[in-house]
Design an enzyme around this catalytic site. Structure first.
Site, PDB file in Angstrom:
ATOM      1  N   GLU A   1      -1.485  -8.864   3.942  1.00  0.00           N
ATOM      2  CA  GLU A   1      -1.370  -9.285   5.263  1.00  0.00           C
ATOM      3  C   GLU A   1      -2.742  -8.968   6.299  1.00  0.00           C
ATOM      4  OE1 GLU A   1      -1.156  -5.045   5.954  1.00  0.00           O
ATOM      5  OE2 GLU A   1      -0.653  -6.358   4.146  1.00  0.00           O
TER       6      GLU A   1
ATOM      7  N   CYS B   1       0.881  -1.372   0.034  1.00  0.00           N
ATOM      8  CA  CYS B   1      -0.049   0.061   0.067  1.00  0.00           C
ATOM      9  C   CYS B   1       0.914   1.289  -0.126  1.00  0.00           C
ATOM     10  CB  CYS B   1      -1.169  -0.086   1.231  1.00  0.00           C
ATOM     11  SG  CYS B   1      -2.261   1.240   0.977  1.00  0.00           S
TER      12      CYS B   1
ATOM     13  N   HIS C   1      -3.604  -5.144   0.646  1.00  0.00           N
ATOM     14  CA  HIS C   1      -3.026  -5.621   1.894  1.00  0.00           C
ATOM     15  C   HIS C   1      -2.996  -7.001   1.779  1.00  0.00           C
ATOM     16  CE1 HIS C   1      -2.445  -1.589   4.138  1.00  0.00           C
ATOM     17  NE2 HIS C   1      -3.439  -1.334   3.119  1.00  0.00           N
TER      18      HIS C   1
END
Length: 250
Positions: free
Chosen positions: A199, A103, A197
C-alpha cells in the site's frame, strides 16, 4: 449473515497511530489502504485497534474480509490491544474470513495462529527489495494467476526490523527474498501475510525515514544510503495491489 448481492464490506485493523504528514497529504492511513485495495460499491470500516477499537464480535459475520496494517509495535509484545488482536485473528481464522496482514499484520497473524516472531538477525530492512514469488507452490494461490507467467520476482517497499521466525503449522511460504525467508505466507485460502508494504509509496517511506532519524531509530548514514537507492528504483505497486485485491475478493 451476508446476503448474496449485498455490498462487500471490509475492515481495516489499524495498528499504528495516525501520522500528521500522511493525514495532510493522503487523508490518513485509512485512505491510503482503501485507495490501494478498495473498489467502488464497497464499504470499508476503520478500527483503530492500537487504541482499543475492535469490531463487534456479533458483526464479524457481516464482513467479507479484514486488513491488518503495519505498526511500530512488536508483534510479539504483550500489550492488551495486541493480545486482543491475536484473539480476534484466531476467531476470524475459525470463521474462514479473508484476512490480509501487512508487515506487523503479517507478523501478528503468524503469532496468533501458532508461529513465532523475533527481531531480525540482520537488522533493519528499509527500502525496496525484490521478492521471489513461488507461484507453483500451492493450489491455494489462485490470486497470483493474473501475474505475467514470466515474472518470478516483484519489487516491494520494506520497513521492518522484526521477522517471522517460525511459521504456524498450517502455513506455507509462497515468497522469499535475500533478506527475509518468509516474505509471504498463506493458510488455506483465507489467510495471507505480506512482510512488505504493497500500500505504500516512496513519499510515505521517505517520511517514515525522516521520523526514524528524529527518534534515533536509525543512523544518518544508513538513512542517506536508503534514500539514494530509492531514487533509482520503483516498487511494483500495481502488481501488489492486484494481488491483494484478488486475494481479498476472490
Amino acid at each position: 449473515m451476508k446476503v448474496e448481492g449485498e455490498e462487500k464490506r471490509y475492515g481495516l485493523l489499524l495498528a499504528k497511530k495516525e501520522d500528521e504528514y500522511v493525514k495532510e497529504m493522503y487523508g490518513g492511513y485509512f485512505n491510503v489502504f482503501v485507495t490501494a485495495f478498495g473498489d467502488d460499491g464497497e464499504r470499508w470500516d476503520l478500527f483503530r485497534v492500537v487504541e482499543g477499537q475492535f469490531p463487534d464480535t456479533n458483526d464479524l459475520q457481516n464482513y467479507d474480509g479484514f486488513v491488518i496494517s503495519g505498526s511500530p509495535f512488536d508483534a510479539y509484545g504483550n500489550q492488551d490491544w495486541i493480545l486482543n488482536l491475536c484473539s480476534l485473528l484466531q476467531t476470524l481464522d475459525l470463521m474462514n474470513k479473508k484476512v490480509l496482514g501487512i508487515c506487523f499484520g503479517h507478523q501478528v497473524l503468524c503469532r496468533a495462529l501458532g508461529g513465532k516472531v523475533r527481531k531480525s538477525c540482520t537488522g533493519w530492512d528499509i527500502g525496496i527489495r525484490k521478492v521471489k514469488i513461488m507461484k507453483d507452490k500451492s493450489p491455494c494461490i489462485s490470486f497470483l494467476d493474473g501475474l505475467d507467467e514470466n515474472l518470478s520476482a516483484l519489487s516491494i517497499i520494506e520497513c521492518h526490523q522484526d521477522e517471522v521466525w517460525q511459521l504456524p503449522v498450517r502455513a506455507e511460504v509462497i515468497a522469499c527474498s535475500d533478506k527475509t525467508n518468509g516474505e509471504m505466507f498463506i493458510i488455506g485460502d483465507h489467510i495471507l501475510g505480506i512482510q512488505g508494504h504493497p500500500e505504500c509509496n516512496k513519499d510515505i517511506l521517505n517520511n517514515i525515514i525522516a521520523l526514524f532519524l528524529i527518534n534515533g531509530s536509525i543512523e544518518k548514514d544508513f538513512a542517506e544510503e536508503v534514500k539514494s537507492k530509492l531514487e533509482i528504483v520503483e516498487p511494483d505497486r500495481k502488481c501488489w495491489e492486484r494481488i491483494c485485491k484478488s486475494f481479498l475478493k476472490g
